[in-house]
Design a protein around this motif. Structure first.
Motif, PDB file in Angstrom:
ATOM      1  N   PHE A 191     -33.380  -7.879 -18.972  1.00 58.00           N
ATOM      2  CA  PHE A 191     -34.270  -7.239 -19.948  1.00 58.00           C
ATOM      3  C   PHE A 191     -33.564  -6.312 -20.935  1.00 58.00           C
ATOM      4  O   PHE A 191     -34.136  -5.988 -21.982  1.00 58.00           O
TER       5      PHE A 191
ATOM      6  N   SER B  75     -32.374  -6.494 -13.411  1.00 50.06           N
ATOM      7  CA  SER B  75     -33.350  -6.180 -14.457  1.00 50.06           C
ATOM      8  C   SER B  75     -32.646  -5.753 -15.740  1.00 50.06           C
ATOM      9  O   SER B  75     -33.037  -6.157 -16.844  1.00 50.06           O
TER      10      SER B  75
ATOM     11  N   PHE C  65     -32.805   2.185 -16.789  1.00 52.36           N
ATOM     12  CA  PHE C  65     -32.221   1.440 -15.665  1.00 52.36           C
ATOM     13  C   PHE C  65     -30.980   2.145 -15.124  1.00 52.36           C
ATOM     14  O   PHE C  65     -30.792   2.263 -13.910  1.00 52.36           O
TER      15      PHE C  65
END
Length: 301
Positions: free
Chosen positions: A233, A229, A27
């Protein structure tokens, strides 16, 4: 002795947590492609994470019949631990990822148990056994092997600087772990985890204000999707999955299961970021995992 079904549930939760944490570097590297700076990305990560933790704390408070008073000194220690573990350590980690690959970052960060071992020996006078010295040697040999090809490839600028920041991140995280044991016992895992994340938000936003006046809402839309995200996550879900998993399998087994993390990152970085993985890096990773496993196993016996 836990039921077999509960054990496998716990193992699955720890496995899922390891996967979530492994996604973090993916990410971050993806967000950097859109030109976001380090402190802005960290600010967005915490801004998107904190509401979940506030909701969890509120729900827990409603469910509890009594609300024990927490001494002021405990709150001060809690905020100090959150400052070091989730602001300082996280910032150094993100800073390092400006210069090195996600897979190499994960290998370097995963040596934090060696720092815990060394710090316990220095601060708490815990003797390091012969097996643990061997484990330290194997771990750092693995790091050297993982590094060699990266230097030869000349594909990463300032790799030494990036490694420095990530290793410093692991070192500060080791301080966080050593300091957290007593607080977890007093507050419980859920309350402790939630409050350390919340406490890290404030110094992060102050840092961001000093650096860019909190100008964090003018990035491309994908940056906010990636940040959300990462919050869900790679922050909220993994922290609670790991805590719940430890309840079922124990911290010793959890540390062994979680050692799959760097392997996850290597494959994810290859698949999504197009990073090159060399045989030397695979061998180095195996050495690091063996060393960390020996340290964790010896520490939990």
């Amino acid at each position: 002795m836990p039921k077999r079904s509960n054990y496998w549930l716990g193992a699955g939760l720890v496995f899922g947590a390891a996967f979530g944490f492994a996604l973090k570097g993916i990410f971050i590297k993806s967000a950097y492609e859109y030109g976001i700076d380090t402190i802005s990305l960290l600010s967005l990560r915490f801004l998107f994470s904190v509401p979940f933790y506030i909701f969890i704390l509120s729900r827990k408070r409603i469910q509890e019949e009594s609300h024990p008073q927490v001494p002021t000194i405990t709150w001060l220690k809690l905020f100090a631990v959150g400052f070091v573990g989730y602001y300082v350590s996280a910032y150094f980690n993100l800073l390092g990822l400006n210069y090195i690959t996600a897979s190499l970052e994960r290998i370097l960060l995963f040596v934090y148990p060696t720092f815990v071992l060394i710090l316990r020996a220095i601060l708490l006078k815990k003797r390091i056994t012969h097996l643990q010295w061997l484990a330290l040697g194997i771990t750092y040999l693995g790091i050297v092997l993982a590094f060699l090809k990266n230097f030869d490839a000349h594909q990463q600028k300032n790799i030494g600087l990036g490694a420095f920041w990530v290793i410093l991140s692991g070192f500060t995280y080791a301080f966080y772990l050593i300091s957290s044991d007593g607080l977890i016992a007093k507050l419980g895992t859920t309350r402790f985890t939630s409050w350390v994340i919340i406490s890290a938000l404030f110094p992060t936003l102050i840092h961001c204000y000093i650096e860019n006046r909190l100008d964090i809402f003018n990035f491309p839309i994908p940056v906010y999707i990636i940040s959300m995200s990462m919050a869900v996550f790679s922050t909220v879900l993994p922290t609670f999955m790991l805590s719940e998993g430890i309840k079922h399998v124990g911290s010793g087994n959890a540390s062994i299961i979680a050692s799959i993390g760097p392997i996850f990152t290597i494959f994810l970085a290859t698949a999504f970021l197009g990073e090159n993985i060399w045989l030397e890096q695979i061998i180095g990773t195996v050495f690091v995992l063996i060393g960390v496993f020996l340290i964790s196993w010896k520490g939990k016996k």
